[in-house]
Structures are given as C-alpha cells and as structure tokens.
Write an enzyme that holds these catalytic residues in place. Structure first.
Site, mmCIF file in Angstrom:
data_model
loop_
_atom_site.group_PDB
_atom_site.id
_atom_site.type_symbol
_atom_site.label_atom_id
_atom_site.label_comp_id
_atom_site.label_asym_id
_atom_site.label_seq_id
_atom_site.Cartn_x
_atom_site.Cartn_y
_atom_site.Cartn_z
ATOM 1 C CD GLN A 1 -6.935 -7.209 -2.647
ATOM 2 O OE1 GLN A 1 -6.628 -6.457 -3.406
ATOM 3 N NE2 GLN A 1 -8.237 -7.154 -2.191
ATOM 4 N NE ARG B 1 2.243 -1.258 -1.248
ATOM 5 C CZ ARG B 1 2.231 -2.605 -1.054
ATOM 6 N NH1 ARG B 1 2.275 -3.070 0.222
ATOM 7 N NH2 ARG B 1 1.816 -3.441 -2.085
ATOM 8 N NE ARG C 1 5.590 -5.445 2.558
ATOM 9 C CZ ARG C 1 4.633 -5.905 1.621
ATOM 10 N NH1 ARG C 1 4.938 -6.679 0.806
ATOM 11 N NH2 ARG C 1 3.571 -5.221 1.688
#
Ligand code: SIN
Length: 539
Positions: free
Chosen positions: A46, A291, A387
């Site tokens: 997305q 994250r 990442r």
C-alpha cells in the site's frame, strides 16, 4: 515434461517481473508462479517506494535513515547502492506507465510524497494506497505482451536442480562447484512434476509471513525460496529479524489486511480502548517511530490491558481527504462495517517482512553459481536489523537491475554455462492421500508456536521450546513426506517448517536485543559480541 529457457524466474512480484522484462533482451524467460500472477506481496503493497525526489531531501539523509533503522547491521555499500539507484529505477516504472500521485506542496517536487516511520523527510512516492497493484499491473501488461517471456501460473517450485561441476584450470581439475540449472516444479492443476531447466535461475519468491498465525502477507508467503535455497546448500542469514507491522486490521473476516503506515504518516493516532493516546510513553517520535518500537508498544499495551487490539484514529482528517488518499482501506473497512471517517480502526501487529533471507552479493548472486535471489527472499545487507518502511520495493527494483547487469556481462563474455542433461523428477506411484490431517495439523502448530514463542518479544526459554517442537515436526515430515502424495500444501508445509527452524536457530544465536529481535533475557544491545550477521547453512 521438460521446459528449457535461458532464464527461469520463480515468483511474479516486482523483483521477478522487472528482471524478466530486461532479461528477455538476452534470451528466453520462463516465469513460474504458484497461484495467479497477481497473487504477490507486491500487489498488496500500500505505502509506496521510498526514494529521493525533492530538493529538501538528499541521498545522504535517506542513507542515514536506513542505517539508523538497521541498528548497526546494514551493509553500508549496499545501502549506498540501493538509495542512489532509486530515482533511475523509478523512472523505468514511470516509463512503463505506472501513474504515481502528483501535486506536492513541497517546492520543486512534482509528486505527492508520503511520510512513514523512521524517514526524516517526506519521500514515499505512491499511487494512493494501491501502489503495489499499480506496479504489478503495469509490469504484467508488458510481460504478457513479450514474445520471449512465458508465464506458468499454478506452478509451485519444489526443489532446485543443482549439479556439481568440475572446474578446470590449465587443463587440471581445480575444484568442484555447485551450479543451479533450474528447478523441479509441481503443476498444481494436473499434479505433474515438470523440469524447468535454465542457465540462470532467479528466486523471487517473496517472504514467509505465513510462518506466523497473524500476518499481513498473502497466502503465497511460505518461504519457498529460502527453504529451497537452504536445502540446496546456499547460505541463509539474519532470519531472526522478522518485522511485525504495527497496524493490521483486527477483524474476524479481515484475514491479512494491512492499514498502511502512510495512515500514521498523514496524522493517524494510536489510542487504547478508552480513547487515550499512548505512544508518547514509548518514543519521542510517537506514531512515527520505527516499526519495531511501535509494534512493541502496542504489544505491551495489549498485554497490560488484556485488550485484543488497539485503535488507529484518523477521523480528524476529514471525510473527503480520507476517501481520496486511502480509497482501498476505506472500502475494505466499510465492507466489514467500519466507517473509518467516523470511528477508529481496530488494529494489531502482525508478521509483515523478513529482513534476512538467502545471502547474496551486490549482484543478487547467492553462494550457488547460476542462482540469484531478489526481493524479500534475499538477504542483501540493505535492511540490517530492521527495514526502513517502503525500502523493499526499492531494493527489489535496484537488485533486479543489478542481477540483469551481471547476467548480461556473463552472456556478453560468452561465459554462460552449457546446459547439462537434467534427470527427470522421480516420483513413486501409489502414495497415500488419506493422511492429509498430518499436513493441516502441523501447519497450524508451526504457526502458533512461532506466534507464541518467537514473536515480538522472545525469551531464551520460549526459543528453546520452539526449537524442540519444530525439530520434532521436521522429523515427522522427514519420516512421512516420502509416503504422502505430493501436493502444494505438503510442499509448503515442508518449507514453512524449515523456515521456522531457521528463524529460531538464528534467534538462539543472537544473545542480545537489536532492531526487530527483542529477547527479554538479553534486553540490551551487545556490540562487542553481536555486531555481525547471523549466517547458517544446511549441516
Ligand atoms: C505500509 O504501507 O505500511 C507497508 C509499507 C512497507 O512495508 O514498506
């Protein structure tokens, strides 16, 4: 049945398709893909592609952000190569017709650039919240029209064809070296095992999120490339670094639907059941911390309160903006009875991306000659221990170009290997197809063990228990696999079990906490002992 081509590409996401389009200039390309061509992680992406596109940004800043996220383990040469290669590769996508959103408020910048966690500047180019779909469709349209490329859907690779070659130097035998010449592939439509022989083979099989109960990944993400390469003797590394995306939709019928990080980038706030924000307790960047930080914060809030999820609130962004910027997320939630313009979205963390994989050099070449790995299946050194958001499509594009450059040089120098005779797959007849419960039972157990023992927060004890259970499942598979009729579920189970075992083995080797790997028994980073990659191969 045997199919021969110059190049065999396994997988049909951005990595495989971008390589195939270029390689078709040099020879014939067969692409095998286990379901329909579009059933890829690329298609679900997305957020977008992180790349430097406006004057207020710079390669140095993008490099710095990637290194900070990677927590000491990124290979700096690879980071430089990928970040600097971004704009050129992006232009190739624009040339084949991918339409990215325009209309930036930033001076000197044509595109609308999104913000995501860990990025110090807006740099995520996107096609609303359907970037991967736009890329996949454009690439597939070119591929399907190309006379040198053939796509085989419903074809699941079982194992690589690897032969030991005798290399000669000055007429004398110097050393023996394994070389890959394609793969054995199950045609899942008719159950036939076919040989796809090729001079160069590319593993572009995506990730392995299905090794966990909760994942943002599509059903195809069973770590097939990593397991096959490992069985063939390739080096695999850094598999302990599993990225959990902080915000997957929490709904019994949602399966694996992601709520893009771009939603937080546009101002989305995480709140608990009582409507209170909590990210300020965990990091000064709050919702836009990296994250690992956000996923651990949500995990901790859920454990403290006993709630099944937390919520992401964007109602303050306004109806018009939400529908225009996030049409896919809006539609999907609406179909499940959630109006994101009026109510917060229930979310939980879920396995999203494997930062490790098959070790490659800067050409995407693995430790086996003739075998390349690109995209999530590869461990190139770009991501280190975590990442940076939206660096994955970028890595896939840059590395597919590098691999193409490498094979082009080999073919140009007339050094490509001659094709040996490849023996057909030997599959005994009359196998048992009654004991399928063995497969479904073990699929389920592996995914639960991994979620409970090898998830966002690990301990030595949980890891050791996981190792024990998974070793037992592997022995059960070894014992019964030869007698059970070959099927995609069986092949995927074997791959999932292997990948689970590799993740646990790597996690057990790292007695510290770094990036995505958090072990409560070793909560600090230990640079003196662990500032290095974790590499494993078949014993
Ligand atoms: C997202 O849209 O949040 C996913 C992007 C990524 O994983 O890089």
């Amino acid at each position: 049945m045997e199919y021969q081509s110059d190049f065999l590409v396994i997988g049909s996401g951005i990595a495989g398709l971008s390589f195939a389009l270029k390689a078709a200039r040099l020879g014939t390309v067969n692409i095998v893909t286990k379901k329909q061509s579009v059933e890829t992680s690329t298609n679900l992406a997305q957020g977008g592609i992180a790349t430097v596109l406006c004057p207020e940004d710079s390669f140095d800043l993008h490099i710095k952000d990637t290194l900070v996220a990677g927590d000491g383990l990124c290979h700096e040469d690879v980071v430089q190569m990928v970040v600097r290669g971004g704009p050129e590769r992006l232009n190739e996508l624009i040339e084949i017709g991918v339409e990215f959103d325009k209309g930036s408020e930033i001076e000197g910048c044509d595109f609308d650039l999104g913000v995501e966690g860990g990025h110090s500047r807006p740099r995520i180019i996107h096609a609303r919240d359907m970037t991967g779909k736009a890329i996949e469709e454009a690439l597939l349209a070119k591929i399907e029209a190309h006379p040198n490329i053939k796509i085989f859907e419903d074809h699941l690779a079982i194992d690589l064809v690897v032969q030991s070659l005798t290399m000669k130097r000055g007429g004398a035998v110097a050393f023996r070296k394994d070389r890959c010449f394609g793969a054995y592939v199950l045609n899942t439509d008719n159950g036939e095992v076919q040989t796809f022989s090729a001079r160069f083979t590319l593993l572009c099989t995506g990730g392995a999120g299905k090794v966990y109960v909760y994942t943002s990944n599509p059903d195809i993400a069973t770590g097939d490339g990593i397991a096959m390469a490992w069985r063939a003797g390739a080096e695999v590394g850094n598999m302990e670094f599993v990225q959990f995306h902080p915000t997957c939709l929490y709904h019994p019928h949602a399966k694996n639907f992601l709520i893009s990080e771009a939603v937080r980038g546009e101002g989305g706030r995480l709140i608990d059941l009582n409507g209170n924000t909590f990210m300020e307790k965990y990091h000064p960047l709050k919702e836009l911390a990296c994250r690992d930080v956000v996923a651990r914060a949500i995990d901790s809030e859920m454990k403290l309160s006993g709630a099944d999820c937390v919520y992401l609130d964007i109602t303050h962004l306004g109806d018009g903006f939400i529908k225009e910027r996030f049409p896919w997320i809006h539609r999907k939630c609406r179909s499940l009875g959630i109006d994101i313009t009026k109510e917060p979205i229930p979310v939980v963390p879920a396995a999203h991306y494997i930062c490790g994989g098959i070790r490659t050099d800067t050409n995407g070449l693995t430790s086996i000659k003739g075998l390349y790995a690109i995209g999530e299946t590869a461990f190139t050194g770009l991501h280190g221990a975590n990442r940076l958001a939206s660096n994955s499509l970028l890595e896939a594009m840059v590395f597919s170009h590098a691999a193409f450059g490498h094979v082009e040089r080999i073919v140009g120098e007339g050094e490509g290997p001659a094709m040996p005779e490849v023996p057909a797959w030997d599959e005994p007849a009359n196998k048992d197809s009654r004991e399928l419960v063995l497969i479904s039972h073990n699929w389920d157990i592996i995914r639960r063990i991994m979620w409970n023992y090898v998830g966002i927060v690990r301990t030595d004890k949980r890891l050791m228990l996981a190792k024990k259970h998974i070793s037992h499942i592997l022995s059960e598979i070894d014992e019964h696999y030869p007698n059970i009729a070959l099927s995609s579920d069986l092949i995927e189970l074997k791959n999932l079990a292997r990948v689970a075992d590799i993740i646990v083995s790597c996690a057990l080797l790292r007695k510290e906490s770094r990036g995505l790997h958090f072990n409560a028994d070793h909560p600090a980073k230990d640079d003196a002992n662990f500032n290095r990659d974790t590499l494993v191969t078949v014993e």
